[in-house]
Structures are given as C-alpha cells and as structure tokens.
Motif scaffolding. Structure first.
Motif, mmCIF file in Angstrom:
data_model
loop_
_atom_site.group_PDB
_atom_site.id
_atom_site.type_symbol
_atom_site.label_atom_id
_atom_site.label_comp_id
_atom_site.label_asym_id
_atom_site.label_seq_id
_atom_site.Cartn_x
_atom_site.Cartn_y
_atom_site.Cartn_z
ATOM 1 N N ILE A 72 -111.777 29.631 -93.734
ATOM 2 C CA ILE A 72 -112.513 28.208 -93.274
ATOM 3 C C ILE A 72 -113.725 28.633 -92.723
ATOM 4 O O ILE A 72 -113.818 29.483 -91.664
ATOM 5 C CB ILE A 72 -111.706 27.345 -92.413
ATOM 6 N N LYS B 193 -117.332 24.643 -89.762
ATOM 7 C CA LYS B 193 -116.434 23.382 -89.959
ATOM 8 C C LYS B 193 -116.011 23.275 -88.552
ATOM 9 O O LYS B 193 -115.720 22.101 -88.234
ATOM 10 C CB LYS B 193 -115.245 23.561 -90.913
ATOM 11 N N LEU C 181 -111.287 14.327 -89.951
ATOM 12 C CA LEU C 181 -110.331 15.178 -90.947
ATOM 13 C C LEU C 181 -110.987 15.308 -92.068
ATOM 14 O O LEU C 181 -111.116 16.635 -92.929
ATOM 15 C CB LEU C 181 -108.990 14.536 -90.992
ATOM 16 N N ASN C 182 -111.534 14.349 -92.687
ATOM 17 C CA ASN C 182 -112.526 14.290 -93.819
ATOM 18 C C ASN C 182 -113.621 15.238 -93.890
ATOM 19 O O ASN C 182 -113.878 16.026 -94.664
ATOM 20 C CB ASN C 182 -112.752 12.961 -94.493
ATOM 21 N N TRP D 185 -112.183 18.776 -93.667
ATOM 22 C CA TRP D 185 -111.521 19.485 -94.807
ATOM 23 C C TRP D 185 -112.294 19.225 -96.172
ATOM 24 O O TRP D 185 -112.387 20.232 -96.925
ATOM 25 C CB TRP D 185 -110.048 18.671 -95.233
ATOM 26 N N ASN D 186 -113.081 18.087 -96.274
ATOM 27 C CA ASN D 186 -113.915 17.950 -97.648
ATOM 28 C C ASN D 186 -114.678 18.988 -97.821
ATOM 29 O O ASN D 186 -115.707 19.571 -96.858
ATOM 30 C CB ASN D 186 -114.459 16.736 -97.712
ATOM 31 N N ILE E 197 -113.962 22.237 -98.247
ATOM 32 C CA ILE E 197 -113.309 23.626 -97.847
ATOM 33 C C ILE E 197 -112.731 24.177 -99.115
ATOM 34 O O ILE E 197 -112.063 23.446 -99.724
ATOM 35 C CB ILE E 197 -112.261 23.266 -96.642
ATOM 36 N N ARG F 169 -109.768 22.173 -101.295
ATOM 37 C CA ARG F 169 -110.067 20.661 -101.009
ATOM 38 C C ARG F 169 -111.467 20.035 -101.390
ATOM 39 O O ARG F 169 -112.270 20.393 -100.624
ATOM 40 C CB ARG F 169 -109.691 20.293 -99.520
ATOM 41 N N ALA G 272 -103.504 12.843 -95.274
ATOM 42 C CA ALA G 272 -104.220 13.987 -94.768
ATOM 43 C C ALA G 272 -102.766 14.852 -93.996
ATOM 44 O O ALA G 272 -102.721 15.959 -94.144
ATOM 45 C CB ALA G 272 -104.986 13.868 -93.552
ATOM 46 N N MET H 70 -101.643 18.452 -95.180
ATOM 47 C CA MET H 70 -101.691 19.360 -94.212
ATOM 48 C C MET H 70 -100.268 20.093 -94.317
ATOM 49 O O MET H 70 -100.219 21.409 -93.917
ATOM 50 C CB MET H 70 -102.155 19.026 -92.963
ATOM 51 N N LEU I 240 -101.609 23.857 -94.879
ATOM 52 C CA LEU I 240 -102.006 24.482 -93.880
ATOM 53 C C LEU I 240 -101.876 25.963 -93.853
ATOM 54 O O LEU I 240 -102.604 26.964 -93.479
ATOM 55 C CB LEU I 240 -101.614 23.835 -92.398
ATOM 56 N N TYR J 164 -104.381 28.326 -95.269
ATOM 57 C CA TYR J 164 -105.881 28.854 -94.557
ATOM 58 C C TYR J 164 -105.369 29.700 -93.412
ATOM 59 O O TYR J 164 -104.585 29.659 -92.576
ATOM 60 C CB TYR J 164 -106.366 27.395 -94.149
#
Ligand SMILES: [Zn+2]
Ligand SMILES: [Zn+2]
Length: 331
Positions: free
Chosen positions: A9, A13, A33-34, A37-38, A40, A43, A53, A57, A61, A64
């Motif tokens: 990640i 971020k 959250l968006n 994550w968006n 990454i 995603r 979400a 996750m 998760l 990651y």
C-alpha cells in the motif's frame, strides 16, 4: 483478485487519512475508506456503502502486506504500538509509522462479513474508543497488576466509578502522563495542612471532603532506572520522595522511615505551584524527561469521541515503555 498475490500500500495513502473526519459519521467514514482504497492495487472503484467496504475488507485485507503483517503480529501475545510500527513500516519515520499503524488499527476492526464475523478482534479498538480516563490500583502486587516499561501498576480501570480495587482492596487513582515522554503519575487530592504535617490521605476526587478544599497532587511513578539525585530541601521546586501505604492510601512525606517497608510504595512529588494553578501541587519539570511543565501540563487519558485514534498513540500507557529518561541532573 489473484489469491496468492500480496500487495503493498503506497505510504501516501496512510498519511491522507483524517481521523477526525473518519470518526465523524457513516458518510464521512465511507469517504475516508474510499479515499484510502480507491486506486490501491486490486481496488479500482469506490464503495457505495460502509457495509460494502466492510465485506470487501473482510475478504481482501489479507492480500495487503501491512494488514497481513498486523494480523500475524497480533495473533499471539500483546504487542506494543512501537513494535508494530517498527516491524510493519521499517522504512517510515517513527511518527509516520505510528500513524500508519493507527490507520491499520482503525480499519481492520471494520472488516466484517455478512454474518457479522470479524476478521480482527476489536479488543484494542474498543479499549481506546472514547474513554473518560484511565485509573489504576496503586498496589504493585495486585493480583491483576501489569508490568510495562519498568513500572508496575495494579488493575486498570476505564471508568471513574472504581474507588477500591476488587482484586486487592487497594485504592484506585486516576493516571496522568507527560505526553512528551510517557512518564506516568497517579493523581489524587490532599489537604494542604496534611501535607504540611507530613502525612496525608490521598483522596480520589476534589470534592470528596465536604467543606474542605483539596489540592490535586501528582505522584510520579518511578521506573526501575529512575535515580533521584535531589536533596531533601524545602525548596518548593524540589522533587522529593514520598511513601504510600498501598492498603490505605495514606502518604508519608517528610521522612524515609517507610522506605523498603512491605506494603509501602515509593513515589516522587513536588510542592511546586504553577502560575495560575493554585489548586494543584505539580512539578516544575517532569522528573522523567526534565522538560518544563509550564508549557505542557500533565494530562489525563481522556479521549473525546472524535479524537480517539489520534489519542491512541498517546494512550499506550500499558503497552509502551516510557522513553529513556535523560541523563541531565535536575536543577
Ligand atoms: Zn489491585
Ligand atoms: Zn516527561
């Protein structure tokens, strides 16, 4: 998603997560959250709801690397935030790494499948959410004592209603700390005239004695390495030892006759009265790190709702050893 793939990640971020907003409400949380994550790897779109979400996750998760490592590290015994930060983010500065860990710790407990099963135990998450303060039994030998960073505390409570420890019957006082170094203090209340005569009962609340004004007093809990280099002087700035009868909550100030006696615990205090703070005996400098306390006072562990994760780092009292004390002599 390729089941074997483990993604990194980007560190930016983590920096962009705004905890104040995150804790605000569902819409704000979804936005955070968006934003996180968006984009990454793995995603490429926004979630339409927090539930979506959470479920995503729950399934993902572990793909990651930082989350995967968090789960592995938290599987066994309790780990400290410092340890998590250093192991999961070895290339970030300590501050950035701690921040990134608090992102992991705020997102991971949200991962939840349709049946309500959670990926990550919420224990830590719960502990730091909106607490009113942290209280601890004074007995080092309490059945539920904890040892960390060279000090021992009796059983810990997150509510102010506990006056006496149910495990050992010793009194319970609120904990305060110096946020710069993590040094811990018990805070109680005393009658000025009792301090003057060298023996005082330490009350838990300022209003506990009707008709009489109590003064707050901070008792520094020394680490094993702490060395008191002071003299017994009348100077109000001086840091002096005192002894507490851990069964009764009585404090003895002026002599060392209780030193080493069973059932007595040594703390350090000062009769320093800060400017504009006539109602408390505090310290001029922190006995642990020697920083002036005039700029930044000792603080409680109260966390106000929205700040819970900002405070998470400073609330690691029972997980983090205090930073090593400075070698400098107190003046
Ligand atoms: Zn206890
Ligand atoms: Zn300090």
């Amino acid at each position: 998603m390729n089941q074997k793939q483990v993604y990194e990640i980007p560190t930016a971020k983590f920096k962009n997560v705004d905890f104040e907003i995150f804790e605000h409400d569902e819409a704000a949380k979804l936005g955070c959250l968006n934003q996180f994550w968006n984009g990454i790897p793995g995603r490429e779109s926004d979630f339409s709801s927090c539930d979506e979400a959470s479920e995503w996750m729950y399934d993902n998760l572990i793909h990651y690397r930082p989350f995967l490592q968090l789960f592995e590290l938290c599987r066994g015994e309790a780990v400290s935030l410092n340890e998590l930060a250093m192991k999961i983010f070895p290339n970030l500065s300590h501050e950035d790494a701690l921040n990134a860990v608090s992102v992991l710790l705020s997102f991971a407990p949200l991962a939840c499948n349709k049946k309500g099963m959670r990926l990550f135990p919420a224990r830590m998450h719960m502990l730091f959410r909106g607490i009113k303060g942290v209280y601890a039994c004074v007995n080092e030998k309490c059945k539920k004592h904890i040892e960390h960073g060279g000090i021992s505390l009796g059983q810990i409570f997150l509510s102010e209603n506990q006056l006496v420890c149910p495990s050992c019957n010793s009194p319970v006082y609120e904990l305060c700390n110096d946020r710069r170094c993590g040094a811990l203090f018990y805070r109680g209340y005393v009658l000025e005239e009792d301090v003057a005569r060298g023996q005082a009962y330490l009350w838990q609340y300022p209003g506990q004695l009707l008709d009489q004004e109590l003064k707050a007093i901070y008792l520094y809990i020394p680490t094993k390495e702490f060395k008191w280099r002071g003299e017994r002087s009348k100077n109000q700035y001086a840091i002096r030892p005192c002894y507490m009868d851990v069964k009764s909550g009585f404090l003895y100030f002026n002599d060392d006759s209780k030193a080493g006696e069973d059932g007595y615990r040594k703390f350090y205090y000062s009769e320093f009265i800060g400017e504009g703070r006539p109602k408390e005996y505090t310290f001029q400098i922190c006995p642990h790190c020697q920083h002036q306390l005039s700029q930044k006072q000792l603080s409680t562990f109260e966390t106000r709702g929205n700040q819970s994760f900002n405070n998470l780092i400073t609330t690691q009292f029972n997980l983090e050893p205090a930073v090593p004390e400075k070698e400098k002599e107190p003046e």
